[in-house]
Design a protein around this motif. Sequence first.
Motif, short mmCIF file in Angstrom:
data_model
loop_
_atom_site.label_atom_id
_atom_site.label_comp_id
_atom_site.label_asym_id
_atom_site.label_seq_id
_atom_site.Cartn_x
_atom_site.Cartn_y
_atom_site.Cartn_z
N MET A 65 -16.24 2.35 -25.19
CA MET A 65 -15.02 2.24 -25.95
C MET A 65 -14.89 0.88 -26.61
SD MET A 65 -12.27 4.10 -23.58
CE MET A 65 -11.68 5.62 -24.24
N ASP A 66 -15.74 -0.05 -26.26
CA ASP A 66 -15.80 -1.37 -26.88
C ASP A 66 -14.56 -2.22 -26.65
OD1 ASP A 66 -17.37 -3.25 -28.20
OD2 ASP A 66 -16.39 -2.83 -30.09
N TYR A 67 -13.83 -1.98 -25.54
CA TYR A 67 -12.72 -2.85 -25.18
C TYR A 67 -13.29 -4.09 -24.50
CZ TYR A 67 -9.70 1.23 -25.84
OH TYR A 67 -9.06 2.31 -26.36
N GLY A 68 -12.56 -5.19 -24.58
CA GLY A 68 -13.01 -6.41 -23.93
C GLY A 68 -12.62 -6.48 -22.47
N PHE A 69 -11.85 -5.49 -22.00
CA PHE A 69 -11.41 -5.50 -20.61
C PHE A 69 -11.08 -4.07 -20.18
CE2 PHE A 69 -7.76 -5.87 -23.31
CZ PHE A 69 -6.82 -5.01 -22.75
N HIS A 70 -10.98 -3.88 -18.86
CA HIS A 70 -10.59 -2.58 -18.31
C HIS A 70 -9.67 -2.82 -17.12
CE1 HIS A 70 -10.87 1.62 -17.15
NE2 HIS A 70 -11.20 1.25 -15.93
N LEU A 71 -8.44 -2.29 -17.20
CA LEU A 71 -7.47 -2.39 -16.11
C LEU A 71 -7.59 -1.16 -15.24
CD1 LEU A 71 -4.39 -3.52 -18.23
CD2 LEU A 71 -5.81 -4.97 -16.78
N PHE A 72 -7.61 -1.32 -13.91
CA PHE A 72 -7.75 -0.19 -13.01
C PHE A 72 -7.32 -0.59 -11.61
CE2 PHE A 72 -11.53 -2.69 -12.68
CZ PHE A 72 -11.96 -2.56 -11.37
N THR A 73 -7.17 0.41 -10.74
CA THR A 73 -6.94 0.19 -9.32
C THR A 73 -8.27 0.41 -8.62
OG1 THR A 73 -4.67 0.94 -9.49
CG2 THR A 73 -5.63 0.88 -7.29
N ASP A 74 -8.77 -0.62 -7.96
CA ASP A 74 -10.07 -0.55 -7.28
C ASP A 74 -9.99 0.41 -6.10
OD1 ASP A 74 -12.83 -1.65 -6.83
OD2 ASP A 74 -11.88 -2.21 -4.93
N ILE A 75 -10.89 1.37 -6.04
CA ILE A 75 -10.86 2.38 -4.98
C ILE A 75 -11.20 1.79 -3.61
CG2 ILE A 75 -13.23 3.18 -5.22
CD1 ILE A 75 -12.07 6.05 -4.93
N GLY A 76 -12.03 0.76 -3.57
CA GLY A 76 -12.43 0.17 -2.30
C GLY A 76 -11.38 -0.71 -1.66
N THR A 77 -10.60 -1.41 -2.52
CA THR A 77 -9.62 -2.36 -2.00
C THR A 77 -8.17 -1.91 -2.22
OG1 THR A 77 -9.52 -3.61 -4.06
CG2 THR A 77 -11.17 -4.30 -2.44
N GLY A 78 -7.96 -0.99 -3.16
CA GLY A 78 -6.61 -0.57 -3.52
C GLY A 78 -5.89 -1.60 -4.37
N GLU A 79 -6.61 -2.61 -4.83
CA GLU A 79 -6.01 -3.70 -5.61
C GLU A 79 -5.97 -3.38 -7.10
OE1 GLU A 79 -4.64 -6.59 -4.66
OE2 GLU A 79 -5.01 -6.14 -2.56
N ASN A 80 -4.88 -3.79 -7.76
CA ASN A 80 -4.85 -3.78 -9.21
C ASN A 80 -5.89 -4.79 -9.68
OD1 ASN A 80 -2.77 -1.90 -9.36
ND2 ASN A 80 -1.23 -3.49 -9.14
N SER A 81 -6.72 -4.37 -10.64
CA SER A 81 -7.87 -5.18 -11.01
C SER A 81 -8.09 -5.14 -12.52
CB SER A 81 -9.14 -4.64 -10.34
OG SER A 81 -8.97 -4.54 -8.94
N VAL A 82 -8.81 -6.14 -12.99
CA VAL A 82 -9.23 -6.15 -14.39
C VAL A 82 -10.70 -6.59 -14.41
CG1 VAL A 82 -8.39 -8.52 -14.81
CG2 VAL A 82 -8.77 -6.98 -16.73
#
Length: 67
Positions: free
Chosen positions: A1-18
């Motif tokens: 998708m050529d975005y410079g970043f990806h926001l997500f919730t990490d499945i291993g830690t449950g943390e909001n991540s970028v």
Amino acid sequence: MDYGFHLFTDIGTGENSVLYRAGPTGYRLAQVHPRPHLVGPVAVPPAVSDLPAPRMSVAEAEWRLCT
């Protein structure tokens, strides 16, 4: 998708991540409460920031994402 970043919730830690383009591996992971030892195996290991994500207003976050 050529975005410079990806926001997500990490499945291993449950943390909001970028995940963004930076660092020696080409990718860097930042989390609200960093726990690099819990990041599971990945195809391309990112550099993991050990600093917590900065707190800011929505307007400040929008400005930062746009720059």
